[in-house]
Design a protein around this motif. Structure first.
Motif, short mmCIF file in Angstrom:
data_model
loop_
_atom_site.label_atom_id
_atom_site.label_comp_id
_atom_site.label_asym_id
_atom_site.label_seq_id
_atom_site.Cartn_x
_atom_site.Cartn_y
_atom_site.Cartn_z
N GLY A 249 46.49 38.53 49.38
CA GLY A 249 46.24 38.24 47.97
C GLY A 249 47.07 39.04 46.98
O GLY A 249 47.54 38.51 45.99
N ASN A 250 47.25 40.32 47.23
CA ASN A 250 47.89 41.14 46.20
C ASN A 250 49.39 41.32 46.39
O ASN A 250 50.03 42.04 45.65
N GLN B 75 41.69 35.70 38.06
CA GLN B 75 41.75 35.58 39.52
C GLN B 75 43.12 35.12 39.97
O GLN B 75 43.66 35.62 40.96
N VAL C 224 48.07 30.82 49.37
CA VAL C 224 48.15 32.27 49.59
C VAL C 224 47.56 32.57 50.97
O VAL C 224 46.42 32.23 51.24
N GLN D 267 45.60 37.96 39.81
CA GLN D 267 45.43 38.92 40.90
C GLN D 267 45.91 38.40 42.24
O GLN D 267 46.34 39.17 43.08
N HIS D 268 45.79 37.10 42.44
CA HIS D 268 46.02 36.58 43.78
C HIS D 268 47.25 35.72 43.96
O HIS D 268 47.50 35.22 45.03
N LEU E 213 36.86 31.83 45.12
CA LEU E 213 38.15 32.47 45.27
C LEU E 213 38.85 32.00 46.55
O LEU E 213 40.06 31.76 46.58
N LYS E 214 38.04 31.83 47.60
CA LYS E 214 38.59 31.42 48.89
C LYS E 214 39.27 30.05 48.79
O LYS E 214 40.40 29.86 49.24
N GLN F 121 42.51 30.35 46.80
CA GLN F 121 43.61 30.89 47.59
C GLN F 121 44.16 29.86 48.56
O GLN F 121 45.37 29.71 48.70
#
Ligand code: UDP
Length: 564
Positions: A123-124, A145, A118, A148-149, A109-110, A113
């Motif tokens: 994130g949100n 994912q 991002v 969401q981000h 995820l990192k 992003q």
């Protein structure tokens, strides 16, 4: 910029990173297939001579391998867990890289992003950040994912996403409102994407795009060598997990098989022989991919017990000169009657363990029989031991075939929710239709010159009206064609019924994945109100459907004859 073919894969291996068994497996596969890819690249380069290819900025985010979605696969790579997905991702990465695109690969995820720009901790927030990628290849986990981000950007850039989706997503399950109203809601569906954005492992649903993977191709010398070294009484059982040996009724057919052949398995075990595997079976344990291929080169028969469904191994077996024997499913398995498919966003009926090899390859390479019928089973074994078969690999599963297909998608596929640049809008007037005089059924051809930008080109279209209880998928197939959902928009017009001499007392626009269609007995005609619901899949007892079919290249069903 122009994309230039690449022939050195070492930078790709660096891009993929390391640390997980799954990534190690993928890199090993890419390294092992490097020579095949390079030879294929040369051939495709010659075929496409001089053709302009735009270089795309591409992000590949493999969602199921991220810790955030649990990464249940990586720890099972060496323990008999599913490998099909990794096979496919490895091949997608190789193909995109070789075609000369600029690639980023993320498995956390990192990294996702940071590549999307991002800011950490934001994130949100409903940000609309310009997306630095033309295309994003991901899977359902990755899609979640990103939603969401990415905040608002996700909606804006949805059309750039391609979802690798093994079994496919049918339009009825993809459209949120429709799925909710009509009981097509699942854990996976309702993303309201263009169904062509979902890319499958086998060409089972023309509503989606066929992505595929590759299998090793043999040259003539290797083919001859393999043929003369086959052990006619050697059988290998399909399946790496001990659980496949638990299928009910297997004692009967195993006893028959054991009468004629020496049975080998590649079932994973830790220290002891798995108790499910009978003592007369020679179990090699889980083999590295290239050793598994070596085993297939000697074997005469590759036999499926009914699970796993639709994986790469049967194609590899056939490519290495084995005959694949599998059980027919009667009634077919589907999300309505089988645990494995339950909750998957498709109602496709699976007629055997591997319908692709059944339908697209068939005898002498593939035998699909009723395992409950001992006579039929025994007769098949005897016949198989006597027949000589050549190693066979359909073109669409060669490196060249996969490169050709992905090249065509990247250069031509536009996703409908995205704004179409002015001047590219497709003309959908129906005046250029002409009736083909020798048609035994209702059949129309489209005049080529009217819609030059459309892809696939409209002149590859032929329209057929289905019988009741027939999906467009089958209707096109029956005429040696394939259903092409991108063409539905050309048929969704009142005039078309007229031109097809279909009498309509009334014509309604409604949301229904079977439309356009006619209820003949009551002379009611229906047009589609929602373009996202255009669907090749689906049938009912009430309607005859208007089906847009097209021709296809031999061995490359994803592409029409003039599609390159
Ligand atoms: N495979 C392997 N070792 C073995 C048996 C199979 O590496 O002992 C590989 C095989 O080459 C194939 C992959 O596992 O490419 C996935 O095969 P399968 O059809 O079993 O699909 P899955 O259920 O793993 O997705």
């Amino acid at each position: 910029a122009q994309a230039a073919f690449r022939s050195d894969l070492s930078y790709l291996l660096e891009l993929i990173g390391s640390g997980k068994e799954s990534l190690i497996f993928m890199k090993k596969r890419i390294r092992h297939l490097a020579m095949q890819w390079i030879l294929a690249t040369r051939r495709l380069e010659q075929k496409l001579k001089g053709r302009r290819r735009d270089q795309k900025q591409i992000l590949v985010h493999i969602g199921f391998l991220t810790e955030e979605s649990g990464d249940v696969f990586s720890p099972r790579v060496l323990k008999g867990g599913p490998l099909g997905e990794m096979v496919q991702w490895a091949d997608i990465l190789a193909a995109l890289f070789i075609l000369g695109h600029s690639l980023k690969v993320t498995v956390s995820l990192k990294e996702l992003q940071s590549n999307l720009g991002v800011p950490p901790g934001r994130g949100n927030c409903p940000l609309t950040i310009p997306l630095p990628f033309d295309l994003i290849y991901t899977d359902y986990h990755g899609l979640q994912q990103m939603k969401q981000h990415m905040g608002l950007s996700f909606k804006k850039y949805r059309c750039r996403v391609r979802v690798i989706d093994t079994f496919g997503t049918e339009p009825a399950y993809n459209h949120e409102e429709y799925a909710t109203l009509h009981g097509y809601r699942t854990n996976w569906g309702y993303w309201n994407l263009n169904p062509k954005q979902f890319m499958t492992m086998f060409p089972h649903t023309p509503d989606n795009s066929f992505m595929g993977f590759v299998s090793e191709e043999l040259n003539e010398t290797e083919k001859q060598f393999i043929k003369s070294n086959k052990v006619s009484n050697m059988a290998v059982v399909y399946g790496k997990e001990a659980s496949i040996w638990k299928v009910g009724g297997k004692e009967k057919f195993l006893a028959i098989l054991n009468k004629y052949m020496e049975i080998h398995g590649t079932v994973y075990y830790e220290t002891q022989r798995p108790p499910e595997v009978p003592a007369f079976v020679k179990n090699h344990g889980l083999l590295p991919q290239h050793e598994f291929q070596q085993l297939l080169r000697k074997a005469k028969l590759f036999i499926g017990f009914g699970f796993p469904y639709e994986g790469p191994a049967p194609l590899e077996a056939i490519a290495n000169g084995c005959v694949f024997l599998q059980s027919r499913f009667n009634p077919p398995h589907s999300s309505l009657n089988h645990e494995f498919f339950r909750g998957k966003p498709t109602s496709r009926e699976v007629s055997s363990q591997h319908p692709y090899v059944e339908d697209f390859i068939g005898k002498p390479h593939v035998w699909t029989v009723d395992y409950n019928n001992s006579e039929e089973f025994e007769a098949a074994i005897k016949a198989i031991m006597k027949t000589k078969v050549d190693p066979y690999l359909p073109y669409e599963y060669t490196c060249e075939g996969m490169l050709e297909r992905i090249h065509a998608y990247i250069q031509h596929q536009v996703s409908d929710p995205c704004p179409i640049p002015p001047g590219h809008a497709m003309q959908s007037s129906l005046s250029p239709f002409t009736l083909l005089p020798n048609a035994s059924h209702l059949m129309w051809a489209y005049n080529a010159s009217s819609s030059p930008q459309a892809w696939p080109p409209v002149h590859s279209m032929q329209v057929w009206v289905s019988e009741v209880r027939r999906a467009c998928t089958e209707t096109c197939q029956e005429h040696g064609l394939v259903c092409e959902p991108t063409f539905f928009k050309f048929l969704n017009k009142k005039d078309v019924f007229l031109q097809l001499s279909i009498a309509c007392d009334s014509t309604e626009y409604e949301m229904n994945h079977l439309y356009p269609a006619v209820a003949e007995t009551v002379r009611e005609c229906y047009l589609q109100k929602e373009p996202l619901l255009y669907s090749c899949a689906g049938y009912s007892t009430k309607y005859r459907r208007l089906c847009p079919c097209r021709d296809y290249r031999k061995g490359q069903v994803a592409l029409c004859r003039d599609c390159l």
